[in-house]
Design an enzyme around this catalytic site. Structure first.
Site, PDB file in Angstrom:
ATOM      1  N   SER A 167      57.895   6.666 -54.729  1.00  0.00           N
ATOM      2  CA  SER A 167      58.305   5.515 -53.910  1.00  0.00           C
ATOM      3  C   SER A 167      58.393   6.052 -52.316  1.00  0.00           C
ATOM      4  O   SER A 167      58.951   7.202 -52.103  1.00  0.00           O
ATOM      5  CB  SER A 167      59.269   4.690 -54.151  1.00  0.00           C
ATOM      6  N   TYR A 180      68.410   4.102 -56.736  1.00  0.00           N
ATOM      7  CA  TYR A 180      66.852   4.077 -56.938  1.00  0.00           C
ATOM      8  C   TYR A 180      66.172   5.100 -55.988  1.00  0.00           C
ATOM      9  O   TYR A 180      65.213   5.871 -56.141  1.00  0.00           O
ATOM     10  CB  TYR A 180      66.351   2.609 -56.560  1.00  0.00           C
TER      11      TYR A 180
END
Length: 300
Positions: A167, A180
């Protein structure tokens, strides 16, 4: 496990290929988080490109049943195997990987796609449900899944690809996604280190692609807003870019191009200046303020 009509490839199909040549035609693809979203799109793309067998891993047996029904109707020439696996549980990964190895051998293309996110301040995360699960699924599972297949893949000596969907959050800090981001920073560091290790050890036929996308409209990041210069991307576009990158497999694929620019500026600017210019000026730091996520299941 769903029965399937795949057949084991003959030895002649395993002839060594040039390191920069790769195709899934006639080969095996394994995708985690494959019941919906980008995982399902990857399965469609693999079948369209002639894969002999596509192995779908997901924690939802119902989702897998629906996915494989859709896939079999669209791609009758490809065999599909489904395995219900909770990637937060090492024993399930190990047991299922052993079954795949016994039946098919190591996959020629492994896509570590599954992910989970909690959009909240760190102190609002539940220790087990949010922190432990996010790190287990996003950071440890790609390592464990890859480790389960890699020795057999190296022994075979054929061209292969290992893809990890990390990501942009693995490159840039962002409020309301601290855990995250931590999991994706770990995934980025591991994946790129593995790339270097394979090259150093002379296994250049196995290439590693680390994908760092910004927000994708799969539902996983519902409510998030795209920062300036960083539009929310369509899943089909991202999947297409990933598949086009399998040859020649660059070290990183950052999407959109503003992610690469932001990473460059983070290394160039002092932290407080970066906070003002990129974090606040471009809206990165407020992008998760209205996050709701996929209702009922936060996993990709």
């Amino acid at each position: 496990m769903r029965p399937f009509n795949a057949f084991r490839r003959q030895p002649s199909a395993d002839a060594p290929a040039a390191p920069d040549h790769f195709s899934v035609r006639g080969r095996t693809v394994l995708i985690t988080g494959a019941a919906l979203g980008m995982g399902l799109l990857h399965a469609h793309r693999a079948a369209q490109d002639g894969a002999a067998t596509v192995v779908l891993w997901d924690r939802s047996s119902e989702g897998l049943d629906a996915a494989v029904a859709e896939l079999e109707a669209a791609h009758p020439a490809t065999a599909f195997r489904t395995d219900t696996v909770d990637l937060a549980v090492l024993e399930e990964i190990t047991r299922t990987a052993e079954a795949v190895l016994a039946e098919l051998g190591a996959p020629d293309l492994l896509i570590n796609n599954a992910g989970v996110v909690t959009g909240a301040y760190f102190w609002e995360h539940d220790p087990a449900r949010d922190i432990h699960t996010t790190l287990a699924v996003n950071a440890e599972a790609p390592m464990q899944v890859t480790r389960a297949f890699l020795p057999a893949l190296l022994e075979r000596g054929t061209a292969a690809r290992l893809v990890t969907i990390a990501s942009a959050a693995g490159l840039l800090s962002n409020p309301r996604m601290s855990v995250y981001a931590a999991s994706k920073w770990a995934a980025v560091g591991w994946s790129d280190s593995l790339r270097l290790e394979l090259e150093q050890a002379g296994h250049r036929q196995v290439k590693v692609l680390t994908v760092c996308p910004s927000y994708i409209s799969t539902g996983m990041f519902a409510g998030a807003t795209g920062p300036a210069l960083t539009p929310i991307m369509e899943p089909a576009y991202v999947v297409d870019r990933i598949w086009k990158a399998l040859v020649p497999a660059p070290a990183f694929l950052m999407l959109p191009s503003s992610v690469r620019l932001s990473a460059f500026l983070k290394g160039l600017l002092p932290p407080r200046v970066f906070d003002v210019v990129v974090g606040r000026g471009l809206g990165v730091y407020s992008s998760m303020s209205a996050f709701t996520g996929r209702q009922g299941s936060p996993r990709a």
